[in-house]
Every structure is written in C-alpha cells, then in structure tokens.
Write a protein that holds these residues in place. Sequence first.
Motif, PDB file in Angstrom:
ATOM      1  N   CYS A  76      82.396 -65.817  46.120  1.00 35.06           N
ATOM      2  CA  CYS A  76      81.130 -65.391  45.520  1.00 35.06           C
ATOM      3  C   CYS A  76      81.166 -63.889  45.248  1.00 35.06           C
ATOM      4  CB  CYS A  76      79.970 -65.736  46.446  1.00 35.06           C
ATOM      5  SG  CYS A  76      78.349 -65.296  45.774  1.00 35.06           S
ATOM      6  N   LYS A  77      81.662 -63.130  46.200  1.00 35.41           N
ATOM      7  CA  LYS A  77      81.795 -61.677  46.023  1.00 35.41           C
ATOM      8  C   LYS A  77      82.705 -61.363  44.837  1.00 35.41           C
ATOM      9  CE  LYS A  77      83.530 -57.521  48.382  1.00 35.41           C
ATOM     10  NZ  LYS A  77      84.660 -57.241  47.479  1.00 35.41           N
ATOM     11  N   GLN A  78      83.817 -62.088  44.728  1.00 38.01           N
ATOM     12  CA  GLN A  78      84.747 -61.856  43.619  1.00 38.01           C
ATOM     13  C   GLN A  78      84.092 -62.162  42.272  1.00 38.01           C
ATOM     14  OE1 GLN A  78      88.051 -64.354  45.078  1.00 38.01           O
ATOM     15  NE2 GLN A  78      89.320 -62.512  45.043  1.00 38.01           N
ATOM     16  N   MET A  79      83.312 -63.239  42.227  1.00 40.80           N
ATOM     17  CA  MET A  79      82.638 -63.593  40.975  1.00 40.80           C
ATOM     18  C   MET A  79      81.617 -62.529  40.585  1.00 40.80           C
ATOM     19  SD  MET A  79      82.086 -67.725  41.002  1.00 40.80           S
ATOM     20  CE  MET A  79      82.592 -68.161  42.644  1.00 40.80           C
ATOM     21  N   ILE A  80      80.899 -62.013  41.568  1.00 43.23           N
ATOM     22  CA  ILE A  80      79.922 -60.956  41.284  1.00 43.23           C
ATOM     23  C   ILE A  80      80.646 -59.701  40.793  1.00 43.23           C
ATOM     24  CG2 ILE A  80      78.207 -59.403  42.303  1.00 43.23           C
ATOM     25  CD1 ILE A  80      77.389 -61.739  44.131  1.00 43.23           C
ATOM     26  N   GLU A  81      81.796 -59.396  41.377  1.00 45.90           N
ATOM     27  CA  GLU A  81      82.589 -58.252  40.907  1.00 45.90           C
ATOM     28  C   GLU A  81      82.971 -58.430  39.439  1.00 45.90           C
ATOM     29  OE1 GLU A  81      84.992 -56.554  44.819  1.00 45.90           O
ATOM     30  OE2 GLU A  81      85.806 -58.258  43.726  1.00 45.90           O
ATOM     31  N   GLN A  82      83.368 -59.650  39.082  1.00 50.81           N
ATOM     32  CA  GLN A  82      83.750 -59.900  37.692  1.00 50.81           C
ATOM     33  C   GLN A  82      82.548 -59.769  36.758  1.00 50.81           C
ATOM     34  OE1 GLN A  82      86.293 -63.283  36.880  1.00 50.81           O
ATOM     35  NE2 GLN A  82      87.967 -62.021  37.649  1.00 50.81           N
ATOM     36  N   ILE A  83      81.408 -60.245  37.213  1.00 47.91           N
ATOM     37  CA  ILE A  83      80.191 -60.111  36.410  1.00 47.91           C
ATOM     38  C   ILE A  83      79.867 -58.630  36.209  1.00 47.91           C
ATOM     39  CG2 ILE A  83      77.690 -60.504  36.411  1.00 47.91           C
ATOM     40  CD1 ILE A  83      78.298 -63.169  37.921  1.00 47.91           C
ATOM     41  N   GLU A  84      80.014 -57.846  37.264  1.00 45.75           N
ATOM     42  CA  GLU A  84      79.731 -56.407  37.171  1.00 45.75           C
ATOM     43  C   GLU A  84      80.713 -55.708  36.231  1.00 45.75           C
ATOM     44  OE1 GLU A  84      77.632 -55.566  41.519  1.00 45.75           O
ATOM     45  OE2 GLU A  84      79.778 -55.197  41.285  1.00 45.75           O
ATOM     46  N   ILE A  85      81.985 -56.059  36.334  1.00 45.13           N
ATOM     47  CA  ILE A  85      82.993 -55.461  35.447  1.00 45.13           C
ATOM     48  C   ILE A  85      82.684 -55.815  33.992  1.00 45.13           C
ATOM     49  CG2 ILE A  85      85.389 -55.803  34.675  1.00 45.13           C
ATOM     50  CD1 ILE A  85      85.189 -53.707  36.798  1.00 45.13           C
ATOM     51  N   ASN A 114      70.703 -58.736  36.414  1.00 42.75           N
ATOM     52  CA  ASN A 114      69.867 -59.031  37.582  1.00 42.75           C
ATOM     53  C   ASN A 114      69.674 -60.531  37.780  1.00 42.75           C
ATOM     54  OD1 ASN A 114      69.471 -56.395  38.463  1.00 42.75           O
ATOM     55  ND2 ASN A 114      67.714 -56.069  37.116  1.00 42.75           N
ATOM     56  N   LYS A 115      69.543 -61.257  36.684  1.00 45.06           N
ATOM     57  CA  LYS A 115      69.393 -62.712  36.799  1.00 45.06           C
ATOM     58  C   LYS A 115      70.696 -63.361  37.251  1.00 45.06           C
ATOM     59  CE  LYS A 115      65.465 -63.425  33.720  1.00 45.06           C
ATOM     60  NZ  LYS A 115      64.946 -64.086  32.492  1.00 45.06           N
ATOM     61  N   TRP A 116      71.825 -62.780  36.843  1.00 45.42           N
ATOM     62  CA  TRP A 116      73.107 -63.297  37.333  1.00 45.42           C
ATOM     63  C   TRP A 116      73.243 -63.049  38.838  1.00 45.42           C
ATOM     64  CZ3 TRP A 116      75.951 -66.899  35.489  1.00 45.42           C
ATOM     65  CH2 TRP A 116      76.047 -67.109  34.115  1.00 45.42           C
ATOM     66  N   TYR A 117      72.776 -61.900  39.298  1.00 47.67           N
ATOM     67  CA  TYR A 117      72.761 -61.640  40.744  1.00 47.67           C
ATOM     68  C   TYR A 117      71.962 -62.730  41.458  1.00 47.67           C
ATOM     69  CZ  TYR A 117      74.598 -56.791  40.590  1.00 47.67           C
ATOM     70  OH  TYR A 117      75.383 -55.672  40.452  1.00 47.67           O
ATOM     71  N   GLN A 135      74.742 -48.328  40.899  1.00 44.26           N
ATOM     72  CA  GLN A 135      73.947 -49.353  40.226  1.00 44.26           C
ATOM     73  C   GLN A 135      74.465 -50.761  40.534  1.00 44.26           C
ATOM     74  OE1 GLN A 135      74.113 -46.627  36.329  1.00 44.26           O
ATOM     75  NE2 GLN A 135      73.084 -48.567  35.943  1.00 44.26           N
ATOM     76  N   PHE A 136      75.657 -50.838  41.107  1.00 47.14           N
ATOM     77  CA  PHE A 136      76.298 -52.129  41.337  1.00 47.14           C
ATOM     78  C   PHE A 136      76.490 -52.392  42.828  1.00 47.14           C
ATOM     79  CE2 PHE A 136      77.743 -50.395  37.277  1.00 47.14           C
ATOM     80  CZ  PHE A 136      77.370 -51.415  36.412  1.00 47.14           C
ATOM     81  N   ARG A 137      76.728 -53.641  43.138  1.00 52.15           N
ATOM     82  CA  ARG A 137      76.940 -54.008  44.541  1.00 52.15           C
ATOM     83  C   ARG A 137      78.336 -53.646  45.032  1.00 52.15           C
ATOM     84  NH1 ARG A 137      74.375 -60.086  45.401  1.00 52.15           N
ATOM     85  NH2 ARG A 137      72.270 -59.630  44.629  1.00 52.15           N
ATOM     86  N   TYR A 138      79.338 -53.885  44.179  1.00 51.56           N
ATOM     87  CA  TYR A 138      80.710 -53.814  44.673  1.00 51.56           C
ATOM     88  C   TYR A 138      81.631 -52.845  43.926  1.00 51.56           C
ATOM     89  CZ  TYR A 138      79.160 -58.097  46.963  1.00 51.56           C
ATOM     90  OH  TYR A 138      78.460 -59.001  47.710  1.00 51.56           O
ATOM     91  N   LEU A 139      81.269 -52.422  42.752  1.00 51.75           N
ATOM     92  CA  LEU A 139      82.163 -51.549  41.990  1.00 51.75           C
ATOM     93  C   LEU A 139      82.164 -50.133  42.558  1.00 51.75           C
ATOM     94  CD1 LEU A 139      81.528 -52.597  38.274  1.00 51.75           C
ATOM     95  CD2 LEU A 139      83.046 -53.617  39.985  1.00 51.75           C
ATOM     96  N   ASN A 140      83.287 -49.439  42.360  1.00 44.78           N
ATOM     97  CA  ASN A 140      83.365 -48.038  42.763  1.00 44.78           C
ATOM     98  C   ASN A 140      83.441 -47.152  41.516  1.00 44.78           C
ATOM     99  OD1 ASN A 140      86.118 -47.982  41.868  1.00 44.78           O
ATOM    100  ND2 ASN A 140      86.749 -48.856  43.832  1.00 44.78           N
TER     101      ASN A 140
END
Length: 265
Positions: A70-79, A136-139, A13-18
């Motif tokens: 940007c990738k790191q920020m998205i990871e934090q948003i996902e976490i 999704n809006k944060w993405y 469901q996420f871009r970067y999380l495992n």
Amino acid sequence: MMKNTQKKLKAKQFRYLNKDTVKNPMIYIHNFYRYETNVIYWMNNINLFIQAGCLPEMADRAHAETGFHCKQMIEQIEIAYVIFKQCHIPKQKNPLQFVAQREDHFNYTHNLEYTWKGKRAPYDTISKFFSYQSLNKWYTTMDDLMIYMSTKESSYYDKFGDKILAIKELLIRLAFALYYIYEDKHLQISVPSYVKAEPAPVHEGKSRLSKLGELIHDSIDKQYEEKERKEKEEAEKEAEESKEEEQIALEKGGEISIESEDSAK
C-alpha cells in the motif's frame, strides 16, 4: 509579462516523497523498477491488494505484505502527481476511455501492453489517473482499502461498488506507465511544432548509499548488464540463423526451379 503563479511542489506536501524525488521523479522510477521489482510482479501485487481490500476473505494474511505494498502504491501515485503537475498535463473528460482504436484492444488482450492510439502513452495514462479523481481522493481510496482488508468479514465492500474495477485498472495502468518511462528513460510529450523544449539540469539527488547498498546496487547493475549482453548476443545469433535459413531456402528454390525446367524438357 505573465507571472507563473503555480507554486513549486515540496516534499512536505506528500506522505512519502523526499526532496530529491520531488525534484527528479526519475530517481524514484529508476530505483523502483531496476532494484525493487519488475512490472509483472508489481501488477500481481496490485491485484492481490485490491482483492483483499474489496473482499477480506481473499486476503493472504500469512504471506502478503499488504501494508508495505500500500505504501509503495501511494508512492507511485505521488510520483505520478509530481509528473502531472510539473509537466502541466491537462485533465480529460472521459478518463475511463482506454481504447482509441483496434490496435489498443489487440495490444491489451494479446501483448499485455497498455497503449493509446497504438503507442505507449504514459502521459495519457497519468492524465486519466488524475482526471478520475484528485490526489487527496486517491489517498482516501488507498486508506479505505487498507482499513477494509483488516476486517474479517466483507461488510464494507459495497463502499466501492463498481468503481473498484476502475480503481484497479487505473492503478495497474499507472504502474505500467511509470515502467514505460523507466524503459524509455524519459517521458515523451507532444508540443507544437514551433516549440523547442530545453530540459532543466538533471537533479541527481544528494542522498548517498551505504557501502552495503553500493555493493548490492553494483551487483544488480552487473547482473542487468550481463543479461542485456546475453540478450543482444542471442538476438544477433537468431538473426544470423534466420539469414542462413533464408539463403538455404533461396538456394533450394533455385534447384527446384532448375529441376522443373529439366523435367519439362
């Protein structure tokens, strides 16, 4: 008996999380704040990223690693979203209300500390973050910022308008919220007095480090341990010196008092 209809979160469901970080967000939080950066450096990187996304003229194209950040920020948003869903954190009507009392204002302006009702409140920050807009809006927001900073002229900055202030504030507050969770080693949540929470078994993760990775992490761990030991010794030394100074001051005060009595006679 009521059924829990909420679907379990999955890594796809996420871009970067495992799988491991979805099951246990503390794995990510610990690795990021212990091995990758500290919260002040990270706050500065967020600031630079937002500036470049709003006004491309301010972008540091030669040195800043904007894509990686940007990738790191998205990871934090996902976490944060995983925590938001797993902990059933409710949304708020006024997600941009950051100050509940005078102490919050003082902590913000004097201590660089983000509090709610005088206390660090990662739970409240995560609630505000996803009350402001959905995952999704944060993405979309992060993608837009990344796209706009790639242009040479600031013809797109009106896309965000005043909202960019809220976006920046929420991203920085989220960074500190996750850092507070790292420092505390847990997320504290208020529950009714009759509820006794029992944490699920800790998921340690299956992915193993390479030999080089283990050596690097061991080295960093030793550095942290040495730093913590020195800080503890310095604190104990300062406390001892302060105690001695107080004792000397008391003794001098007694001498002055005796001299005053003799003078009066």
